[in-house]
Design a protein around this motif. Structure first.
Motif, mmCIF file in Angstrom:
data_model
loop_
_atom_site.group_PDB
_atom_site.id
_atom_site.type_symbol
_atom_site.label_atom_id
_atom_site.label_comp_id
_atom_site.label_asym_id
_atom_site.label_seq_id
_atom_site.Cartn_x
_atom_site.Cartn_y
_atom_site.Cartn_z
ATOM 1 N N SER A 46 0.842 -1.196 0.000
ATOM 2 C CA SER A 46 0.000 0.000 0.000
ATOM 3 C C SER A 46 0.875 1.243 0.000
ATOM 4 O O SER A 46 1.933 1.268 0.649
ATOM 5 C CB SER A 46 -0.911 0.031 1.232
ATOM 6 N N GLU A 47 0.434 2.265 -0.713
ATOM 7 C CA GLU A 47 1.141 3.547 -0.679
ATOM 8 C C GLU A 47 0.971 4.254 0.655
ATOM 9 O O GLU A 47 1.713 5.188 0.955
ATOM 10 C CB GLU A 47 0.634 4.455 -1.797
ATOM 11 N N GLY A 48 0.027 3.806 1.477
ATOM 12 C CA GLY A 48 -0.167 4.412 2.786
ATOM 13 C C GLY A 48 0.709 3.817 3.869
ATOM 14 O O GLY A 48 0.678 4.272 5.014
ATOM 15 N N CYS A 49 1.517 2.835 3.523
ATOM 16 C CA CYS A 49 2.319 2.072 4.489
ATOM 17 C C CYS A 49 3.784 2.464 4.363
ATOM 18 O O CYS A 49 4.395 2.274 3.302
ATOM 19 C CB CYS A 49 2.114 0.581 4.192
ATOM 20 N N SER A 50 4.373 2.992 5.417
ATOM 21 C CA SER A 50 5.751 3.500 5.356
ATOM 22 C C SER A 50 6.781 2.400 5.182
ATOM 23 O O SER A 50 7.886 2.655 4.709
ATOM 24 C CB SER A 50 6.063 4.307 6.624
ATOM 25 N N SER A 51 6.460 1.162 5.551
ATOM 26 C CA SER A 51 7.411 0.066 5.395
ATOM 27 C C SER A 51 7.251 -0.653 4.061
ATOM 28 O O SER A 51 7.992 -1.608 3.779
ATOM 29 C CB SER A 51 7.260 -0.935 6.548
ATOM 30 N N CYS A 52 6.320 -0.194 3.216
ATOM 31 C CA CYS A 52 6.074 -0.872 1.945
ATOM 32 C C CYS A 52 7.022 -0.478 0.807
ATOM 33 O O CYS A 52 7.322 -1.333 -0.037
ATOM 34 C CB CYS A 52 4.630 -0.653 1.505
ATOM 35 N N PRO A 53 7.488 0.779 0.700
ATOM 36 C CA PRO A 53 8.355 1.116 -0.438
ATOM 37 C C PRO A 53 9.571 0.207 -0.623
ATOM 38 O O PRO A 53 9.875 -0.163 -1.773
ATOM 39 C CB PRO A 53 8.748 2.574 -0.150
ATOM 40 N N PRO A 54 10.288 -0.209 0.440
ATOM 41 C CA PRO A 54 11.390 -1.137 0.202
ATOM 42 C C PRO A 54 10.942 -2.463 -0.404
ATOM 43 O O PRO A 54 11.656 -3.054 -1.226
ATOM 44 C CB PRO A 54 11.993 -1.340 1.598
ATOM 45 N N ALA A 55 9.758 -2.933 -0.012
ATOM 46 C CA ALA A 55 9.226 -4.169 -0.581
ATOM 47 C C ALA A 55 8.867 -3.968 -2.045
ATOM 48 O O ALA A 55 9.123 -4.839 -2.888
ATOM 49 C CB ALA A 55 8.002 -4.631 0.211
ATOM 50 N N ASP A 56 8.253 -2.823 -2.369
ATOM 51 C CA ASP A 56 7.944 -2.510 -3.763
ATOM 52 C C ASP A 56 9.220 -2.491 -4.604
ATOM 53 O O ASP A 56 9.267 -3.038 -5.713
ATOM 54 C CB ASP A 56 7.255 -1.146 -3.861
ATOM 55 N N GLN A 57 10.255 -1.857 -4.078
ATOM 56 C CA GLN A 57 11.525 -1.767 -4.808
ATOM 57 C C GLN A 57 12.149 -3.140 -4.989
ATOM 58 O O GLN A 57 12.742 -3.432 -6.043
ATOM 59 C CB GLN A 57 12.472 -0.834 -4.057
ATOM 60 N N TYR A 58 12.017 -3.975 -3.982
ATOM 61 C CA TYR A 58 12.578 -5.330 -4.086
ATOM 62 C C TYR A 58 11.916 -6.099 -5.223
ATOM 63 O O TYR A 58 12.600 -6.715 -6.061
ATOM 64 C CB TYR A 58 12.399 -6.083 -2.768
ATOM 65 N N VAL A 59 10.582 -6.079 -5.268
ATOM 66 C CA VAL A 59 9.866 -6.804 -6.312
ATOM 67 C C VAL A 59 10.168 -6.197 -7.684
ATOM 68 O O VAL A 59 10.344 -6.917 -8.674
ATOM 69 C CB VAL A 59 8.357 -6.827 -6.018
ATOM 70 N N SER A 60 10.274 -4.864 -7.753
ATOM 71 C CA SER A 60 10.616 -4.214 -9.024
ATOM 72 C C SER A 60 11.988 -4.644 -9.530
ATOM 73 O O SER A 60 12.229 -4.693 -10.736
ATOM 74 C CB SER A 60 10.583 -2.692 -8.877
ATOM 75 N N GLY A 61 12.903 -4.952 -8.615
ATOM 76 C CA GLY A 61 14.262 -5.306 -8.990
ATOM 77 C C GLY A 61 14.487 -6.778 -9.279
ATOM 78 O O GLY A 61 15.592 -7.170 -9.659
ATOM 79 N N LEU A 62 13.454 -7.606 -9.148
ATOM 80 C CA LEU A 62 13.650 -9.038 -9.324
ATOM 81 C C LEU A 62 14.033 -9.403 -10.755
ATOM 82 O O LEU A 62 14.836 -10.313 -10.979
ATOM 83 C CB LEU A 62 12.392 -9.802 -8.913
ATOM 84 N N ARG A 63 13.473 -8.703 -11.737
ATOM 85 C CA ARG A 63 13.839 -9.014 -13.123
ATOM 86 C C ARG A 63 15.320 -8.725 -13.359
ATOM 87 O O ARG A 63 16.038 -9.539 -13.954
ATOM 88 C CB ARG A 63 12.976 -8.214 -14.095
ATOM 89 N N ALA A 64 15.791 -7.567 -12.887
ATOM 90 C CA ALA A 64 17.206 -7.230 -13.038
ATOM 91 C C ALA A 64 18.093 -8.199 -12.272
ATOM 92 O O ALA A 64 19.254 -8.421 -12.648
ATOM 93 C CB ALA A 64 17.460 -5.796 -12.573
ATOM 94 N N ALA A 65 17.550 -8.788 -11.206
ATOM 95 C CA ALA A 65 18.313 -9.746 -10.401
ATOM 96 C C ALA A 65 18.336 -11.136 -11.019
ATOM 97 O O ALA A 65 18.955 -12.046 -10.465
ATOM 98 C CB ALA A 65 17.742 -9.813 -8.990
ATOM 99 N N GLY A 66 17.649 -11.301 -12.156
ATOM 100 C CA GLY A 66 17.722 -12.571 -12.864
ATOM 101 C C GLY A 66 16.519 -13.467 -12.749
ATOM 102 O O GLY A 66 16.525 -14.591 -13.266
ATOM 103 N N VAL A 67 15.443 -13.015 -12.075
ATOM 104 C CA VAL A 67 14.216 -13.804 -12.000
ATOM 105 C C VAL A 67 13.388 -13.463 -13.234
ATOM 106 O O VAL A 67 12.788 -12.398 -13.320
ATOM 107 C CB VAL A 67 13.429 -13.507 -10.715
ATOM 108 N N THR A 68 13.376 -14.342 -14.202
ATOM 109 C CA THR A 68 12.779 -14.061 -15.503
ATOM 110 C C THR A 68 11.280 -14.347 -15.516
ATOM 111 O O THR A 68 10.764 -15.078 -14.660
ATOM 112 C CB THR A 68 13.450 -14.900 -16.591
ATOM 113 N N PRO A 69 10.550 -13.800 -16.526
ATOM 114 C CA PRO A 69 9.127 -14.135 -16.652
ATOM 115 C C PRO A 69 8.881 -15.625 -16.859
ATOM 116 O O PRO A 69 7.811 -16.128 -16.515
ATOM 117 C CB PRO A 69 8.694 -13.326 -17.883
ATOM 118 N N GLU A 70 9.848 -16.329 -17.427
ATOM 119 C CA GLU A 70 9.712 -17.770 -17.603
ATOM 120 C C GLU A 70 9.808 -18.523 -16.285
ATOM 121 O O GLU A 70 9.349 -19.665 -16.179
ATOM 122 C CB GLU A 70 10.784 -18.290 -18.569
ATOM 123 N N GLN A 71 10.388 -17.877 -15.277
ATOM 124 C CA GLN A 71 10.531 -18.511 -13.964
ATOM 125 C C GLN A 71 9.429 -18.110 -12.991
ATOM 126 O O GLN A 71 9.011 -18.920 -12.158
ATOM 127 C CB GLN A 71 11.884 -18.126 -13.355
#
Length: 267
Positions: A46-71
């Motif tokens: 949620s955008e209303g949750c102060s502890s959520c932005p790091p989690a959002d960034q983590y999920v956004s970075g998974l593709r760059a970290a090598g977790v592909t759409p095929e996986q």
């Protein structure tokens, strides 16, 4: 992190009544799921949750970290139970909160919180620090398992009329087909609540969540089957290159039999 104790047993809500059948014309693209199981990752945020932005960034970075759409199929579902605490999340919906409660109930818990991450219907605890090692390991384990459902998807070209979508699913066992329109590259300037003054960026955000469709018995070779055929309206200002459709089949006990995603044609 905010915790809520909520009653369980609520049914999953349908986000919209979208019943127009698609016109799958020239320029359509099709694909089907592999023989191995693709992992489904669901971030409840949620955008209303102060502890959520790091989690959002983590999920956004998974593709760059090598977790592909095929996986792995990645879904960020913005819950609505933060909306009365200073900031209404423009990407939130009650259907996502209801699904989170359902998954929590399957685990035998009464505590719903954000950010919360589920992999193949199972909660992965510990936050970003533990997710860094836990997610790749979980995805690898899931990919090593054979698929228990087949998903075939066809997308028409995106236009002002919307995005034509047809999804067909089959499985030897019972289950339910879920289909979602997903958008990446989103940004939101938050002006109130715990994240007031921050520019938040999001990827893999569920924008449309279709009513789940149970697989029906009596298909070819005795399979259980389901079809979803819709023309989905595009989110305002959405770039087709940032859109995709995700689908998965899940048993009533929460086992994800298969997941699959397809980007809009030409992207």
């Amino acid at each position: 992190m905010k915790h809520f104790v909520l009653s369980l047993g609520l049914s999953l809500a349908a986000a919209a009544g979208l019943n127009s059948a698609p016109a799958l014309a020239a320029g359509s693209c099709s694909a089907h799921s592999p023989a191995y199981r693709v992992a489904l990752l669901e971030l409840y945020t949620s955008e209303g949750c102060s502890s959520c932005p790091p989690a959002d960034q983590y999920v956004s970075g998974l593709r760059a970290a090598g977790v592909t759409p095929e996986q792995a199929v990645l879904l960020a579902l913005h819950v609505d139970y933060w909306n009365d605490i200073g900031w209404k999340d423009p990407f939130s919906h009650a259907a996502y909160s209801a699904r989170q409660r359902w998954l929590t109930g399957l685990a035998g818990s009464r505590t719903v919180y954000t950010p919360e991450l589920f992999v193949a219907g199972q909660e992965l605890r510990g936050g970003v620090e533990r997710w860094t090692g836990g997610v790749p390991a979980a995805v690898k384990r899931i990919n090593a398992r054979p698929a228990q459902a087949d998903i075939r998807m066809t997308l028409g070209p995106a236009s002002a009329a919307g995005l034509p979508v047809e999804v067909n699913a089959s499985a030897a066992r019972s289950g339910t087909l879920f289909v979602a329109l997903v958008e990446s590259g989103l940004a939101s300037k938050v002006t109130a609540g715990e994240n007031s003054g921050r520019l938040l960026r999001h990827d893999h955000v569920v924008r449309t969540w279709l009513a789940p469709v149970p697989l029906s018995a009596g298909g070819k070779a005795g399979l259980n089957m389901a079809t979803v055929a819709r023309t989905l309206p595009l989110p305002p200002g959405a770039a087709p290159g940032k859109l995709g459709v995700s689908a998965f089949v899940q048993s009533e006990r929460g086992d994800v039999l298969q997941a699959f995603s397809l980007s809009v044609c030409g992207n």
